[in-house]
Each structure stands twice: as C-alpha cells, then as structure tokens.
Design an enzyme around this catalytic site. Structure first.
Site, PDB file in Angstrom:
ATOM      1  N   PRO A 266       2.819   4.443  -1.050  1.00  0.00           N
ATOM      2  CA  PRO A 266       3.156   5.258   0.129  1.00  0.00           C
ATOM      3  C   PRO A 266       1.945   5.804   0.885  1.00  0.00           C
ATOM      4  O   PRO A 266       2.082   6.786   1.625  1.00  0.00           O
ATOM      5  CB  PRO A 266       3.923   6.406  -0.507  1.00  0.00           C
ATOM      6  CG  PRO A 266       3.174   6.657  -1.796  1.00  0.00           C
ATOM      7  CD  PRO A 266       2.731   5.293  -2.274  1.00  0.00           C
ATOM      8  N   ASP A 267       0.767   5.214   0.746  1.00  0.00           N
ATOM      9  CA  ASP A 267      -0.453   5.826   1.278  1.00  0.00           C
ATOM     10  C   ASP A 267      -0.402   6.070   2.783  1.00  0.00           C
ATOM     11  O   ASP A 267      -0.762   7.144   3.270  1.00  0.00           O
ATOM     12  CB  ASP A 267      -1.658   4.953   0.941  1.00  0.00           C
ATOM     13  CG  ASP A 267      -1.905   4.862  -0.553  1.00  0.00           C
ATOM     14  OD1 ASP A 267      -1.037   4.310  -1.251  1.00  0.00           O
ATOM     15  OD2 ASP A 267      -2.948   5.323  -1.016  1.00  0.00           O
ATOM     16  N   HIS A 268       0.010   5.053   3.555  1.00  0.00           N
ATOM     17  CA  HIS A 268       0.024   5.211   5.009  1.00  0.00           C
ATOM     18  C   HIS A 268       0.988   6.303   5.442  1.00  0.00           C
ATOM     19  O   HIS A 268       0.669   7.139   6.302  1.00  0.00           O
ATOM     20  CB  HIS A 268       0.398   3.891   5.677  1.00  0.00           C
ATOM     21  CG  HIS A 268      -0.668   2.850   5.609  1.00  0.00           C
ATOM     22  ND1 HIS A 268      -1.744   2.827   6.457  1.00  0.00           N
ATOM     23  CD2 HIS A 268      -0.837   1.799   4.767  1.00  0.00           C
ATOM     24  CE1 HIS A 268      -2.522   1.801   6.156  1.00  0.00           C
ATOM     25  NE2 HIS A 268      -1.999   1.162   5.131  1.00  0.00           N
TER      26      HIS A 268
ATOM     27  N   ILE B  58       0.840  -1.201   0.000  1.00  0.00           N
ATOM     28  CA  ILE B  58       0.000   0.000   0.000  1.00  0.00           C
ATOM     29  C   ILE B  58       0.874   1.251   0.000  1.00  0.00           C
ATOM     30  O   ILE B  58       0.377   2.372  -0.065  1.00  0.00           O
ATOM     31  CB  ILE B  58      -0.943   0.009   1.232  1.00  0.00           C
ATOM     32  CG1 ILE B  58      -1.692  -1.313   1.340  1.00  0.00           C
ATOM     33  CG2 ILE B  58      -1.971   1.131   1.149  1.00  0.00           C
ATOM     34  CD1 ILE B  58      -2.616  -1.600   0.177  1.00  0.00           C
TER      35      ILE B  58
ATOM     36  N   GLY C 290      -0.265   9.788   4.719  1.00  0.00           N
ATOM     37  CA  GLY C 290      -1.199  10.246   5.733  1.00  0.00           C
ATOM     38  C   GLY C 290      -0.482  10.870   6.913  1.00  0.00           C
ATOM     39  O   GLY C 290      -0.909  11.907   7.450  1.00  0.00           O
TER      40      GLY C 290
END
Length: 806
Positions: free
Chosen positions: A577-579, A575, A582
C-alpha cells in the site's frame, strides 16, 4: 501528547454536500459500494460537516450488497459521521433548497450526475458559486474517447497494469482483491478535492474537478510510471517484453507447520541474520551473496534450505525467532486472524459499532491518528431525512492572499525525512503543488531510493519521487547537526517522516520538542504497524504488511501453484500500500495545515500502513468477520472473467455484475444467455484482441477492459486525452521519464512542477545561506567536519536549482 492542546477537528467548519450513491446504477456489485460515499467519509473523519442529499425513499446505495442483517455494509461504513436530508428533485421547493445549500457549501461531491436533477450540474454549480469546489466522479471522466466506458475494480486492475504483474509466470493472471481499486480512487479523490479547497482559502476562488477513477488507479495504486514503478525507463527501439515479472522470489513465502510465513531480506545486515539463522552454510559465505541479485539467482538452493528450517515450526515461533535474528518476517494471516490479532485490538484500530439499529459489527475505525486520538468512526450512517437542510457551523472564509493560478502550496516549507516509497510519495505530492521541500539526507543512512544501477547518477525512482525538492546534506546524529535542524524546524511549516517508531525521539526530537520549537508545526508520520501496540517495533515493509493483514491470503487463485512458487499467493510484485499511504498521509497533513491557517494550532498525524490496508478493504473484512460469527450475511455474486484473447499472453477482463449484463453480453456476441454463456465468451474472445473484445462489450454497456502493460498505459487514448501523464526531463537521463501531471485536472491550479530531483546535498549551501542566514565560512567549516555535506567535486553539477523562500 503531554501539555499539547489537541484543539478542534482538522476540518472543522468545512461544509461538504454529498450527492454520492452507488456509482453506475445496476453496475453495482463491487465491494467498494458507493465510491463517492467513501470520498466524503474521509472528509467527515477529519471533522468536516458532511450533509448527504438523498431522494425520497433514500439513496439506492442503501441496498448495495453485501448486507448484514438486511443493512448494506458498504453504505453503513462509508456514510458514518455524516448527516442526511431528503430532497425531491421533482419538487421546485426542494430544488431551491438544494441550490441554497450548495451556495453555502465549501465542497460538493457528485458520483452519478445527481446534481443535474436538482437544477445544475457540478460544473454549472462551480460557475454559479465562485467560492465553491465541485467534483464529479466517474469511471473514465466526462470527456474523451472512453468517457462512456464503465469500470469495476477488476477492470481497473486490468487497465492500470496491476493485473499484468499479478499471478504465475504462465497461466491466467490473478485479480487482486476486490475493493482496493475503489478505495484507492476514493483516497485520490479526497486528496484532489482538499487541494482545491486549500487553494480556495488562498486565492478566494473554487474549482471544478472532472475526476476519473481510472486516472486515480493508474497514479495511486501501483503506478507503472511512479516511484518504484514496474516500467522500464529506456525507450527501446523494439517492443518491450510483455511477459509476467520474474521476481516472485524477492519476498518469498514458505510453508510451516500451521500456515505460511513471508520473509523480506533486503540489506546485507538482514542477510547476515538469515545466514546465521540457517547455521552459516559454507556455500553461502561468499560476500557476493550480500547482494539481492546474487541471492535471487541462487534461490533454488537457498529457498530449499529455508523451507527445511521452517517446515516444522509454527508461524509464531518463526516470527519470534526471525525478529531475534534481525530478519524481517511475518505470518501470512487470514483476514479474520488479522482482525482478531492482539495488535489491532490493543491500539483501537477496530471498534464495536452499530451499523444500524440492532445491527452491530466490529469495524475498522479509520486511517488517521491525530494528536494521539483516532479520527474515524464516531456516529453510524444516518437514516434518510434525519437532519435539517441547513449548515451547522459558520463557514471559514478568509481574505484572499494570493492570485488565482499560482500553485496552492507556494510558501509552505516542509522538512522531509521520509524514505523509500511512502515517504517519497508524500513529499512529492506537496512539492508538485508548490511547497518548498527540503530533502534531508545522511551519508550514513541513505534513502533506499538512492540505490541505482551501475553508471547511473540517480535512480529513476528517486528522480520521480523527489522532483521539486531541495537537497540538504545534514547529519542529525551530531550535536551541531541537531542544532541546525532545530533552527530549520522553527522556520518551517511541516516535518514529514516514516522512520521506525521511536527514531525521531531517539534523535532528540519527539513531537513534544518539535511543538515547543514551533507550535504551528505539522508533523506527519507513517510506519508499518503504527507507533503503539505489540507490533509497533517490528521491522516492516509493504510485503510484510500485506501478509500480516490478510491481503496476501486474498490475493490468490485456484490455479495449481508451480513448483517454484510453493504456494498459491501472488502479491509479490505489487507496491501496495505504499503509494496510497503516501496520499493518506498527505490528506492528513494538508488538513492539519488547514487547521493551522484557521486556528494557529499545529498537529501530529500518524498513519499505520497495516491499518490503511484494513480500511481499504473494510467491507470485505467486516463481511468475513460477520460470516465467521455465523451472522446473517447476504453477499452479491458478481462474475469477473479474465478471458484469453488473440496473441501471446493477452487478456481481457469482463464484469457481469447483474442479470442484465449477461443478457447484454449474449446479445453483443450473438449468443444465448444460458449455462454455456461463459464458455461461449471465452471462445469468442480468443479470436479478438483485448481492445477489440473490450470495445465490443463496452458498447453494450458491460464493464470490460484489456489487460494493459506500461507501454499500453503510456499510449492509452483516454489518459492521453486527459493529460494524466507528462514527460519529465532530468539531466541524469538521456530520455524523459513519464510521470504524474497532478492529482486531477483543475481549472485554477497549474500542472505539477518539473524541477529535477537533486543529488545528495545539492542545495546545502543555498539552504544554509538563505534559510538559516549562515555565513559562508561557517558553512564550509561544518562541511569540513562532516556535519553538512555537498555533492562530491567530481560529481555532475546540480541542474537549474532555484532559490528558497525566506
């Protein structure tokens, strides 16, 4: 930013004492360099006065490879924007100066226990100076059964579950690119320490944070129990399947004339565009192919059609034609090609910088754009002792307004327009710390995290991402809905959004308008490629960001790809670089709220996922760019082994980053340090479980770790000792969901709240009544007209909703 005062830097007047260096002595060799150096560089980028303390002769991290012209690239990058003083821990006068500086600081960050050499540990400093926030960064924490263990990026990938999802379905798992884990841990550390500082501003008391990089990577890189986590929710009676993920074809990569391209077709509309591009083949005209599952099941035939169409065209041709058909597509670029791209150059994401006198390089500037200007690389890393041992600005020290032990963001109201993972993570981080999150949803444009399996009331991902939220059903595209949103903006502290650039202005709410409504408002946005530049209008998802920025090219293996894969790249199931985006957005938003408290001036923060990726891998990219120019680059040569162990698809990662580690490894297994050592290690590991092999090598001082799956993380003894995960209950599930307990262990901040995530519009009436002061009849009329909405009459009742701040 017409007519908007950009104001002073967000963290102006924040004093940070930096004791960082190369974490772990001769364990060095990771491309991340001194991990604590990176933490304080992030604070310096946002305007904090960071004063680096070095021993006589300078920090050992100044020699960390790779080097360019004899200058350590990681040290030069991660110590930009700082000042430096030399203090001798053996000198009583210098020890006194250190304690004086610590007493006048806001934050102290230590990465190798160096504070103790000056007379007090970080924990002791927090006790001596009540206003001080101190953080000690180690690999696994100061206490617990694995407190003495050591880690490299590959070991963190293995133990956090990232490795178990990387690579072909059979054969050796593939290590993700070196550097991402350390950079992710640094972002989490910066978030955790800034939260404690914000809490200090409210209650007057600082904190001590025992920060573990392992915790951070489990929570923030590719969280197995986070938003869109790879773990199954059900607690099966038997053991869960431990094989590799089978969804490599979700974001397929195809060869073309001059390289590779990746497509990311998720929605029915995108599928219709791809089908038209293929010439509307009759065998795929059935509407059931509108679902991802049907297309994955038929990927053999469908993939062959796409491969045939793409084979004779160039990457540029395919990207242009794909965009014209509404198909999300990206070229799989090399890191050098990404750095040389027109987009990154035109938006100012890279800068020609002097790393040291006479040594120049093109470097990533930083993560944030603040009020239209880049907050990043300004001044090169200082020379040892180039500054005076003093603070330059008065410390911001307001009167305490809240009791110790309350959540730091109590009373902060956020209007959340965010979607999917990056948007959900940002609002969750704030909600966990007490902020009132108003999750605004539309019936016409639902959040992708609302997709759920048959029979579910709510998805696991939405339950995790939007706990501690209030649900408001509001159609912004109606005039009456826009008027209600305007009133909410006037009564809020922040707006979070990660729409495609231009969406908020198209809705009638550019930042200029939001600022006019509420000059104290913070707008925090993120997007795939930023809000300016040639790529800003592209459709973007994480897999396309990784392809475009060169990460996919680095996430590879020398193993022969299978026929099904058609390529040697293995980043399909992460996932990233989504985390971490955030969290990067959260740091910027919280820093902006700190400035609001100090000056009353709001801010607009924007984070580009593509630029975040480049900054995560800054050392690697600067090195590769320098090598392409035939510069004088000297690399380190660490050896990272993925060893097969006893059992089916069980592995142990071992890092030999110094000659001493080879000797220690040989002694640990009763072998001789010679050319055959690696093959001997491989044979030795085959007769042991991953835990046994890692434990034996860690006892000898070698970084090693078992490849964990989600269940292993859930039962990891160190994570359980430190309380990193908690069981979250939601009325929509018969079982509890493991989830994050908070950014880090604090003394004065309670764990995250656990209020269940709402159904769409669950709190519409409550918000209209308590925040907007609307009469019940007016609310019902707007519901009837479709301006507002609430859960359907037949849906389950929202569970234990709370009131809102007024």
């Amino acid at each position: 930013m017409n007519g908007i005062d950009r104001g002073e830097p967000l963290l102006d007047s924040v004093r940070v004492l930096d004791l960082g260096g190369d974490l772990g002595g001769d364990l060095g060799g990771d491309l991340g360099g001194g991990e604590t150096d990176t933490v304080t560089r992030l604070l310096a980028d946002l305007g904090a006065d960071v004063l680096k303390i070095e021993p006589p002769g300078g920090s050992p991290a100044r020699m960390t490879p790779p080097t360019l012209g004899g200058v350590s690239i990681p040290f030069a990058l991660h110590n930009a924007n700082k000042r430096a003083v030399v203090l001798d821990p053996a000198d009583a006068t210098d020890r006194g100066r250190f304690l004086e500086l610590a007493g006048g600081a806001d934050i102290v960050v230590d990465g190798a226990g160096r504070a103790a050499g000056y007379g007090a540990t970080c924990e002791e400093l927090a006790g001596r100076f009540p206003q001080l926030v101190t953080m000690e960064v180690t690999d696994f924490g100061l206490r617990g059964p694995r407190a003495g263990w050591r880690a490299t990026d590959p070991v963190l990938y293995a133990m956090s579950t990232a490795l178990s999802r990387s690579g072909p379905m059979t054969g050796t798992p593939v290590l993700p690119p070196d550097g991402i884990a350390s950079a992710t841990a640094a972002v989490q550390a910066a978030w955790a320490v800034l939260v404690a500082y914000f809490n200090r501003l409210r209650c007057g008391v600082g904190d001590f944070i025992d920060f573990a990089r392992f915790d951070a990577v489990v929570l923030a890189l590719d969280a197995p129990f986070g938003t869109q986590g790879q773990a199954a929710t059900a607690r099966n009676k038997g053991e869960r399947w431990r094989g590799r993920p089978k969804n490599q074809d979700l974001y397929p990569i195809f060869a073309c004339r001059d390289g590779y391209v990746r497509i990311c077709v998720l929605s029915p509309r995108q599928w219709h565009g791809l089908r038209a591009w293929l010439g509307d083949p009759a065998e795929f005209s059935d509407p059931h192919f509108d679902t991802i599952a049907a297309r994955v099941q038929a990927f053999g035939e469908l993939g062959s059609l796409i491969a045939g169409l793409f084979a004779e065209q160039t990457m540029d041709q395919l990207v242009a034609e794909g965009q014209s058909h509404g198909v999300p597509i990206a070229a799989v670029l090399t890191p050098s090609a990404a750095l040389e791209s027109e987009h990154l150059g035109s938006v100012g994401a890279l800068a020609e910088a002097e790393l040291a006198p006479g040594v120049n390089a093109r470097v990533p500037v930083g993560y944030w754009v603040v009020d239209g200007q880049r907050a990043g690389f300004r001044t090169p890393a200082p020379t040892p002792g180039s500054s005076e041992p003093c603070w330059l600005q008065p410390r911001y020290d307001p009167e305490a307004t809240d009791p110790v032990g309350t959540r730091p963001l109590d009373g902060v109201r956020v209007l959340d327009l965010g979607i999917i993972v990056a948007g959900g993570e940002l609002s969750r981080l704030f909600g966990d710390l007490g902020a009132e999150i108003v999750k605004i949803e539309s019936t016409a444009y639902p959040d992708g995290l609302r997709q759920k399996r048959a029979g579910q009331v709510i998805s696991e991902s939405f339950a995790r991402a939007h706990r501690n939220n209030l649900g408001l059903g509001l159609e912004l595209r109606t005039p009456e809905g826009a008027a209600l949103f305007e009133r909410l903006v006037g009564a809020s502290d922040a707006v979070f959004a990660n729409f495609k650039p231009g969406t908020l202005p198209a809705l009638g709410f550019p930042y200029q308008r939001l600022h006019e409504i509420n000059p104290r408002l913070v707008l925090a946005e993120s997007s795939a490629f930023g809000d300016t530049g040639p790529w800003s209008g592209r459709m973007g998802y994480g897999p396309l960001v990784r392809a475009t920025t060169g990460v996919t090219r680095l996430w590879t293996s020398e193993q022969q790809p299978t026929d099904a894969a058609r390529h040697p790249f293995y980043d399909a199931t992460t996932i990233f670089p989504d985390h971490v985006v955030g969290r990067i957005s959260a740091i910027g938003a919280l820093a902006a709220l700190i400035r609001v408290r100090r000056t009353g001036s709001g801010a607009r923060i924007h984070v580009s996922q593509a630029e975040a990726v480049v900054n995560q891998l800054d050392t690697r990219y600067v090195m590769l760019a320098a090598e392409a120019q035939h510069a004088d680059v000297v690399e380190d040569q660490p050896v990272h082994l993925v060893l097969p162990c006893a059992g089916d698809d069980e592995w142990c990662v071992v890092s030999l980053t110094a000659h001493s580690h080879r000797r220690a490894a040989a002694a640990a297994i009763g072998a001789i340090d010679g050319p055959e050592l690696i093959s001997t290690l491989q044979q030795w590991a085959r007769d042991r479980t991953p835990g046994e092999a890692a434990g034996r090598l860690q006892a000898a001082g070698i970084a090693a770790g078992p490849m964990s799956r989600a269940d292993d993380v859930l039962h990891d003894p160190q994570l359980r000792f430190r309380g990193v995960l908690v069981e979250m209950a939601h009325p929509g599930f018969e079982v509890t969901l493991p989830s994050e307990a908070g950014p880090a262990p604090y003394r004065n901040i309670p764990p995250a709240g656990q209020r269940p995530a709402p159904l769409p519009g669950a709190d519409t009436r409550l918000i209209c009544r308590e925040v907007l002061g609307m009469e019940a009849g007016d609310v019902e009329r707007l519901i009837a007209r479709g301006v507002l909405f609430v859960p359907s009459e037949n849906g389950p009742e929202p569970a234990q909703r709370r009131g809102v701040s007024t």
